[in-house]
Write an enzyme that holds these catalytic residues in place. Structure first.
Site, PDB file in Angstrom:
ATOM      1  N   ASP A 179      -2.921  -1.576  10.463  1.00 39.53           N
ATOM      2  CA  ASP A 179      -3.104  -1.487   9.007  1.00 39.53           C
ATOM      3  C   ASP A 179      -3.731  -2.746   8.414  1.00 39.53           C
ATOM      4  OD1 ASP A 179      -2.029   1.005   8.766  1.00 39.53           O
ATOM      5  OD2 ASP A 179      -0.056   0.338   8.083  1.00 39.53           O
ATOM      6  N   LYS A 232       0.847  -1.207   0.000  1.00 37.33           N
ATOM      7  CA  LYS A 232       0.000   0.000   0.000  1.00 37.33           C
ATOM      8  C   LYS A 232       0.871   1.241   0.000  1.00 37.33           C
ATOM      9  CE  LYS A 232       0.618   1.308   4.594  1.00 37.33           C
ATOM     10  NZ  LYS A 232       1.355   2.491   5.042  1.00 37.33           N
TER      11      LYS A 232
HETATM   12  O1  C5P Z   1      -0.467  -1.360  15.013  1.00 42.37           O
HETATM   13  P1  C5P Z   1       0.946  -1.596  14.602  1.00 42.37           P
HETATM   14  O2  C5P Z   1       1.549  -2.749  15.326  1.00 42.37           O
HETATM   15  O3  C5P Z   1       1.112  -1.685  13.125  1.00 42.37           O
HETATM   16  O4  C5P Z   1       1.768  -0.300  15.043  1.00 42.37           O
HETATM   17  C1  C5P Z   1       3.160  -0.296  15.191  1.00 42.37           C
HETATM   18  C2  C5P Z   1       3.558   0.836  16.126  1.00 42.37           C
HETATM   19  O5  C5P Z   1       3.327   2.099  15.501  1.00 42.37           O
HETATM   20  C3  C5P Z   1       2.734   0.875  17.391  1.00 42.37           C
HETATM   21  O6  C5P Z   1       3.321   0.092  18.391  1.00 42.37           O
HETATM   22  C4  C5P Z   1       2.765   2.337  17.757  1.00 42.37           C
HETATM   23  O7  C5P Z   1       3.972   2.662  18.413  1.00 42.37           O
HETATM   24  C5  C5P Z   1       2.803   3.025  16.422  1.00 42.37           C
HETATM   25  N1  C5P Z   1       1.458   3.457  15.950  1.00 42.37           N
HETATM   26  C6  C5P Z   1       0.867   4.565  16.529  1.00 42.37           C
HETATM   27  N2  C5P Z   1      -0.369   4.970  16.090  1.00 42.37           N
HETATM   28  C7  C5P Z   1      -0.987   4.319  15.100  1.00 42.37           C
HETATM   29  C8  C5P Z   1      -0.391   3.193  14.487  1.00 42.37           C
HETATM   30  C9  C5P Z   1       0.846   2.795  14.943  1.00 42.37           C
HETATM   31  O8  C5P Z   1       1.430   5.183  17.447  1.00 42.37           O
HETATM   32  N3  C5P Z   1      -2.169   4.741  14.680  1.00 42.37           N
END
Ligand code: C5P
Length: 314
Positions: free
Chosen positions: A153, A17
């Site tokens: 995501d 993406k």
């Molecule tokens: O949800 P995911 O594991 O993909 O996110 C990775 C990291 O990115 C999270 O641990 C967080 O620190 C940060 N993040 C965030 N806000 C979001 C998505 C991700 O702070 N909306």
């Protein structure tokens, strides 16, 4: 495209993406950030295959990489319980009561630490694949809930195409009518950690009025893209993480300058970087700009296009 292969094997393509718009509305009480983003799948694919185990060893669950996967991608996401494919299978198994089984083979091409959603795309592909291969047959709302547990995501990759994603990314609104975009992506050798980029942003707590203004700007960009006006889109694209990511990875600024030198009107970083992309009026011009950028050794270059996601309608 979820395809049944010969016998009882299943295979699915997982697209990367790009974020055409990414506004951070603020930090939330749970530590995540409230987002307003427009994402589109692009034609850069990983491939995930599921095969049953031989009849003399029918139980067990394995995750492995196809030998064609480049070594640098293997190092970032080893095929163990930290891999999002593994975590997606576990989550589906827990919810459905099915003990995960069979062999999952992942062939990777989407760069890691790029902001291109590779790991999340793999997780969504694993949910769709295992849902079919294990005979669970959950519908999209059910899978979307599981997907949000696996990563912010992941739900996006269950949709069929471009979508606005809000909340921490898991609230997905399909966007119809956006024309096909011709795109050049450059991924510098160095990557960016998403968690570190968000942390360095030092965003203030979420303010309710920030959402209204961002929603309006994003709606304007969607209208522009529906009309295929990429020069106008150039002025409306934004990525709030770009400045912090560029401080962590100076190559991002070099790539940005290279896109300016090539006269590409609309360009931006995707996600938390380090990949950077530009919009071109045609596939031919995308290939031409890609050749020029490749000659400057800035990183891995792809000439690609937006697409409907490879997942089947659920
Ligand atoms: O949800 P995911 O594991 O993909 O996110 C990775 C990291 O990115 C999270 O641990 C967080 O620190 C940060 N993040 C965030 N806000 C979001 C998505 C991700 O702070 N909306």
């Amino acid at each position: 495209m979820l395809a049944r292969m010969s016998g009882s094997a299943w295979e699915i393509l997982a697209p990367a993406k790009l974020n055409l718009y990414l506004e951070v509305l603020g930090r939330r009480a749970d530590g995540f950030h409230e987002l307003d983003t427009l994402m589109t799948p692009v034609r850069i694919f990983d491939r995930l295959r599921w095969t049953p185990l031989p009849a003399d060893r029918p139980s067990g669950f394995f995750l492995e990489y196809d030998p064609a996967t480049p070594a640098d991608l293997l190092a970032v996401a080893p095929p163990d319980s930290t891999n999002l494919v593994w975590r997606a299978c576990e989550a589906l198994g827990r919810r459905s009561g099915v003990v995960p089984f069979g062999r999952f083979t992942l062939m990777k091409r989407i760069p890691a630490q790029a902001g291109m959603g590779g790991a999340s795309a793999n997780a969504a592909a694993a949910l769709i694949l295992a849902n079919a291969a294990w005979g669970i047959n959950y519908g999209r709302p059910h899978l979307a809930k599981l997907a949000a547990e696996v990563g912010s995501d992941v739900p996006f990759f269950l949709t069929g195409g471009p979508a606005i994603c809000r909340g921490r990314g898991e609230k997905v609104i399909d966007v119809e009518g956006v024309r096909r975009l011709h795109i050049v992506v450059v991924k510098p050798a160095e990557g960016v950690s998403t968690a570190t980029a968000f942390h360095r942003l030092q965003a203030p707590p979420v303010r309710p009025d920030a959402a209204q203004d961002s929603h309006r700007r994003l709606e304007e960009l969607v209208d522009t893209l529906r009309n295929g006006r990429i020069t106008r889109a150039a002025r409306q694209m934004v990525n709030r993480l770009q400045d912090v990511a560029a401080q962590m990875c100076p190559a991002i600024e070099q790539v940005r300058e290279a896109f300016v030198r090539c006269g590409v009107p609309g360009h931006a970083m995707t996600g938390s970087g380090s990949a950077y992309f530009g919009l071109l009026p045609s596939a031919r011009q995308a290939r031409r700009v890609a050749r020029r950028l490749a000659s400057w050794n800035l990183g891995t270059v792809f000439a690609t296009a937006s697409c409907r996601a490879a997942s089947p309608p659920l």
